[in-house]
Write an enzyme that holds these catalytic residues in place. Structure first.
Site, PDB file in Angstrom:
ATOM      1  N   TYR A 126      -9.097   5.634   7.471  1.00 25.10           N
ATOM      2  CA  TYR A 126      -9.158   6.049   8.884  1.00 25.10           C
ATOM      3  C   TYR A 126     -10.262   7.090   8.999  1.00 25.10           C
ATOM      4  CZ  TYR A 126      -4.702   3.749   9.977  1.00 25.10           C
ATOM      5  OH  TYR A 126      -3.703   2.812  10.196  1.00 25.10           O
ATOM      6  N   LYS A 128       1.745   0.593  14.990  1.00 22.81           N
ATOM      7  CA  LYS A 128       3.148   0.579  15.405  1.00 22.81           C
ATOM      8  C   LYS A 128       3.535  -0.611  16.285  1.00 22.81           C
ATOM      9  CE  LYS A 128       4.499   4.175  13.308  1.00 22.81           C
ATOM     10  NZ  LYS A 128       4.683   3.564  12.014  1.00 22.81           N
ATOM     11  N   TYR A 134       4.111   7.154   9.569  1.00 22.08           N
ATOM     12  CA  TYR A 134       3.304   5.947   9.348  1.00 22.08           C
ATOM     13  C   TYR A 134       4.133   4.845   8.673  1.00 22.08           C
ATOM     14  CZ  TYR A 134      -0.908   3.179   8.463  1.00 22.08           C
ATOM     15  OH  TYR A 134      -1.855   2.170   8.460  1.00 22.08           O
ATOM     16  N   HIS A 144       0.850  -1.204   0.000  1.00 21.20           N
ATOM     17  CA  HIS A 144       0.000   0.000   0.000  1.00 21.20           C
ATOM     18  C   HIS A 144       0.879   1.246   0.000  1.00 21.20           C
ATOM     19  CE1 HIS A 144      -4.110  -1.654   1.610  1.00 21.20           C
ATOM     20  NE2 HIS A 144      -3.620  -2.385   0.624  1.00 21.20           N
ATOM     21  N   PRO A 191      -3.342   1.031  18.857  1.00 25.33           N
ATOM     22  CA  PRO A 191      -3.054   0.498  17.517  1.00 25.33           C
ATOM     23  C   PRO A 191      -3.320   1.474  16.358  1.00 25.33           C
ATOM     24  CG  PRO A 191      -4.944  -0.607  18.505  1.00 25.33           C
ATOM     25  CD  PRO A 191      -4.385   0.283  19.537  1.00 25.33           C
TER      26      PRO A 191
HETATM   27  P1  FAS Z   1       2.720 -10.935  22.211  1.00 25.55           P
HETATM   28  O1  FAS Z   1       1.815 -10.509  23.340  1.00 25.55           O
HETATM   29  O2  FAS Z   1       2.174 -11.050  20.835  1.00 25.55           O
HETATM   30  O3  FAS Z   1       3.360 -12.359  22.555  1.00 25.55           O
HETATM   31  C1  FAS Z   1       3.787 -12.664  23.872  1.00 25.55           C
HETATM   32  C2  FAS Z   1       3.720 -14.188  24.028  1.00 25.55           C
HETATM   33  O4  FAS Z   1       4.235 -14.521  25.319  1.00 25.55           O
HETATM   34  C3  FAS Z   1       2.294 -14.704  23.972  1.00 25.55           C
HETATM   35  O5  FAS Z   1       2.189 -15.752  23.050  1.00 25.55           O
HETATM   36  C4  FAS Z   1       2.016 -15.170  25.398  1.00 25.55           C
HETATM   37  O6  FAS Z   1       1.185 -16.301  25.447  1.00 25.55           O
HETATM   38  C5  FAS Z   1       3.407 -15.506  25.892  1.00 25.55           C
HETATM   39  N1  FAS Z   1       3.539 -15.413  27.355  1.00 25.55           N
HETATM   40  C6  FAS Z   1       3.017 -14.485  28.173  1.00 25.55           C
HETATM   41  N2  FAS Z   1       3.348 -14.747  29.444  1.00 25.55           N
HETATM   42  C7  FAS Z   1       4.097 -15.890  29.435  1.00 25.55           C
HETATM   43  C8  FAS Z   1       4.724 -16.675  30.433  1.00 25.55           C
HETATM   44  N3  FAS Z   1       4.643 -16.331  31.727  1.00 25.55           N
HETATM   45  N4  FAS Z   1       5.405 -17.784  30.059  1.00 25.55           N
HETATM   46  C9  FAS Z   1       5.503 -18.135  28.754  1.00 25.55           C
HETATM   47  N5  FAS Z   1       4.920 -17.423  27.742  1.00 25.55           N
HETATM   48  C10 FAS Z   1       4.227 -16.322  28.098  1.00 25.55           C
HETATM   49  N6  FAS Z   1      -0.541  -3.927  16.838  1.00 25.55           N
HETATM   50  C11 FAS Z   1      -0.739  -3.328  15.656  1.00 25.55           C
HETATM   51  O7  FAS Z   1       0.213  -2.841  15.071  1.00 25.55           O
HETATM   52  N7  FAS Z   1      -2.024  -3.231  15.125  1.00 25.55           N
HETATM   53  C12 FAS Z   1      -3.118  -3.781  15.763  1.00 25.55           C
HETATM   54  O8  FAS Z   1      -4.237  -3.683  15.277  1.00 25.55           O
HETATM   55  C13 FAS Z   1      -2.943  -4.434  16.996  1.00 25.55           C
HETATM   56  N8  FAS Z   1      -4.008  -4.996  17.656  1.00 25.55           N
HETATM   57  C14 FAS Z   1      -3.808  -5.591  18.894  1.00 25.55           C
HETATM   58  C15 FAS Z   1      -4.870  -6.165  19.633  1.00 25.55           C
HETATM   59  C16 FAS Z   1      -4.656  -6.757  20.893  1.00 25.55           C
HETATM   60  C17 FAS Z   1      -5.820  -7.352  21.668  1.00 25.55           C
HETATM   61  C18 FAS Z   1      -3.364  -6.774  21.438  1.00 25.55           C
HETATM   62  C19 FAS Z   1      -3.111  -7.370  22.809  1.00 25.55           C
HETATM   63  C20 FAS Z   1      -2.301  -6.220  20.722  1.00 25.55           C
HETATM   64  C21 FAS Z   1      -2.517  -5.634  19.442  1.00 25.55           C
HETATM   65  N9  FAS Z   1      -1.464  -5.092  18.691  1.00 25.55           N
HETATM   66  C22 FAS Z   1      -1.628  -4.476  17.491  1.00 25.55           C
HETATM   67  C23 FAS Z   1      -0.136  -5.135  19.170  1.00 25.55           C
HETATM   68  C24 FAS Z   1       0.387  -6.516  18.868  1.00 25.55           C
HETATM   69  O9  FAS Z   1       0.386  -6.719  17.489  1.00 25.55           O
HETATM   70  C25 FAS Z   1       1.739  -6.585  19.505  1.00 25.55           C
HETATM   71  O10 FAS Z   1       2.523  -5.439  19.204  1.00 25.55           O
HETATM   72  C26 FAS Z   1       2.475  -7.836  19.127  1.00 25.55           C
HETATM   73  O11 FAS Z   1       1.658  -8.928  19.446  1.00 25.55           O
HETATM   74  C27 FAS Z   1       3.784  -7.830  19.897  1.00 25.55           C
HETATM   75  O12 FAS Z   1       4.320  -9.090  19.837  1.00 25.55           O
HETATM   76  P2  FAS Z   1       5.072  -9.717  21.111  1.00 25.55           P
HETATM   77  O13 FAS Z   1       5.987  -8.703  21.675  1.00 25.55           O
HETATM   78  O14 FAS Z   1       5.592 -11.012  20.629  1.00 25.55           O
HETATM   79  O15 FAS Z   1       3.954  -9.919  22.229  1.00 25.55           O
HETATM   80  C1  PHB Z   2      -5.310  -3.978  11.216  1.00 20.18           C
HETATM   81  O1  PHB Z   2      -5.488  -4.283  10.022  1.00 20.18           O
HETATM   82  O2  PHB Z   2      -5.517  -4.775  12.158  1.00 20.18           O
HETATM   83  C2  PHB Z   2      -4.848  -2.580  11.547  1.00 20.18           C
HETATM   84  C3  PHB Z   2      -4.431  -1.749  10.518  1.00 20.18           C
HETATM   85  C4  PHB Z   2      -4.008  -0.462  10.821  1.00 20.18           C
HETATM   86  C5  PHB Z   2      -4.030  -0.026  12.136  1.00 20.18           C
HETATM   87  C6  PHB Z   2      -4.457  -0.874  13.171  1.00 20.18           C
HETATM   88  C7  PHB Z   2      -4.879  -2.158  12.868  1.00 20.18           C
HETATM   89  O3  PHB Z   2      -3.652   1.249  12.415  1.00 20.18           O
END
Ligand code: FAS
Ligand code: PHB
Length: 394
Positions: free
Chosen positions: A201, A297, A385, A72, A293
């Site tokens: 957006y 980032k 972005y 994109h 989100p």
């Molecule tokens: P993660 O949280 O993905 O992974 C951590 C891992 O550690 C998990 O699998 C967990 O089970 C494990 N863990 C935790 N405690 C543990 C323990 N005690 N022992 C062993 N394992 C353990 N980012 C965007 O850019 N756009 C979005 O739209 C977006 N939506 C999101 C929605 C939600 C609900 C959440 C929570 C995050 C969102 N994010 C989004 C951010 C997300 O993408 C994170 O930045 C990304 O998952 C980061 O990856 P990790 O650092 O690996 O953390």
């Molecule tokens: C998504 O596709 O999940 C998404 C895209 C852009 C954002 C946040 C989430 O800023």
């Protein structure tokens, strides 16, 4: 058991770190408390910056991403019923982002790790970390009722916001900065064609909305909802109805609705823990920071942490140098705070803050009107972005 690096968490951060270390001959074990299927079932990020794309290539797992990911060069900002395109590609001298779901990125990394026969312990219970302020840190976990101990040189806390690693740091050794937003994001995934070829957006008097996608046949939508809402309060039809009310006439006309294949509400917060290094234990990704989100980032900042951490550990073993690990935290935090700032700013610009009165909406609309009619204003949005260069400000 002994390994060079014990990685806690098999999300994108842990898996990407494991892959980069493996490509450089460094042994690591990943301990994950959930099952692999559960990790893959979490619907999260959708947008990759070039830095993340390059890291997937460096890790040797970029093939499907390049085949299936959608490049994109811009996105639309919709306010006062009109859409305006931010031409990121033109404004940043040719940079783009890629639409490629975090689920797929995680799957690619999991598959590569399994194919290489690398050690990942899923459903590892009661992981605890020990002696990380010494040269001989240890990790303990339980699996099928047996307690295991791993001796290692380093512990990588890739265990997300609710993980054990940051929680194991003595309170006096860590500072946490946090801002909670007074609303959440209700997300819906559907196997329907996206309403537009790029993201939209939306700043609407009814609240923020985002039209995103995963492919030409799978869409991802978000609505700002009150923190008091529960996902069971929202039928699919109610979701589609509210989304239509926040869209412009063209998008409303083109919107294809269908049954949700996933629906959930995520809270929004800005959070940073400083520092990110504690002796031989390092925090990376959501274990150290969370962004709302809006700016896409979260995953991308996690990837940069992993880039810096993998380089530092490789340098330690190859050149017997501790320079990288000594500078890890400062390098990450300098980039993290800029990502936090952009995510907070974009969230503040696009969401309804009812407690701030009607003037808040007028001020947001004025700022949006400036941005979409000012090359300087639009360029500032675009360069943040697509992701600032890794050496920005150095
Ligand atoms: P993660 O949280 O993905 O992974 C951590 C891992 O550690 C998990 O699998 C967990 O089970 C494990 N863990 C935790 N405690 C543990 C323990 N005690 N022992 C062993 N394992 C353990 N980012 C965007 O850019 N756009 C979005 O739209 C977006 N939506 C999101 C929605 C939600 C609900 C959440 C929570 C995050 C969102 N994010 C989004 C951010 C997300 O993408 C994170 O930045 C990304 O998952 C980061 O990856 P990790 O650092 O690996 O953390
Ligand atoms: C998504 O596709 O999940 C998404 C895209 C852009 C954002 C946040 C989430 O800023």
């Amino acid at each position: 058991m002994r390994t060079q690096v014990a990685i806690i968490g098999a999300g994108p951060s842990g898996l990407l770190l494991g892959q980069l270390l493996h490509k450089n001959g460094i042994d690591a074990v990943i301990l994950e408390r959930k099952s692999g299927d559960y990790v893959l079932s979490r619907i999260r990020a959708g947008i990759l910056e070039q830095v993340c794309i390059d890291l997937m290539d460096e890790a040797g797992v970029g093939e499907r991403m390049h085949k299936e990911g959608l490049v994109h060069g811009g996105f639309d900002m919709l306010f006062k019923g009109e859409r305006h395109r931010i031409d990121m590609n033109k404004l940043t001298g040719g940079k783009n982002v890629m639409v490629y779901g975090q689920t797929e990125l995680t799957r690619d990394l999991m598959d590569a790790r399994a194919a290489a026969g690398l050690a990942t312990v899923y459903e590892a219970d009661n992981v605890t970390v020990h002696d990380f302020d010494s040269a001989r840190p240890r990790v303990r976990y339980e699996k099928d009722g047996t307690t295991h101990e791993i001796e290692c040189d380093f512990i990588a806390g890739c265990d997300g916001f609710h993980g054990v690693c940051r929680a194991s740091v003595p309170q006096g050794a860590i500072t946490e900065y946090e801002k909670i937003y007074p609303f959440g994001w209700l997300g819906l995934m559907s196997d329907t064609p996206p309403v537009h070829e790029e993201l939209i957006y939306v700043n609407s008097t009814r609240g923020f909305a985002l039209c995103s996608q995963r492919s030409h046949t799978r869409s991802r939508y978000y609505l700002q909802v009150p923190l008091s809402d529960k996902v069971e309060d929202w039928s699919d039809e109610a979701f589609w109805q509210e989304l239509r009310l926040r869209l412009d006439p063209e998008a409303r006309e083109k919107l294809v609705t269908g049954p949700s294949i996933e629906k959930s509400i995520a809270p929004l917060r800005s959070f940073v823990a400083e520092p990110m290094r504690f002796g031989r234990m390092f925090l990376a990704g959501d274990a150290a920071h969370i962004v709302p989100p809006t700016g896409a980032k979260g995953l991308n900042l996690a990837a940069t942490d992993v880039k810096y951490l993998s380089s530092a550990i490789i340098e330690f073993y190859r050149e017997k140098s501790e320079a990288g690990i000594d500078h890890y935290s400062d390098r990450c935090l300098r980039r993290i705070w800029k990502g936090e700032r952009f995510s907070w700013w974009f969230t503040s610009l696009m969401h309804r803050f009812p407690d701030d009165g009607e003037i808040a909406q007028k001020l947001q609309e004025a700022e949006l009107d400036y941005i979409v009619h000012s090359e300087t204003g639009a360029r500032s949005v675009a360069e943040n972005y697509v992701g600032l260069p890794l050496n920005f400000g150095e």
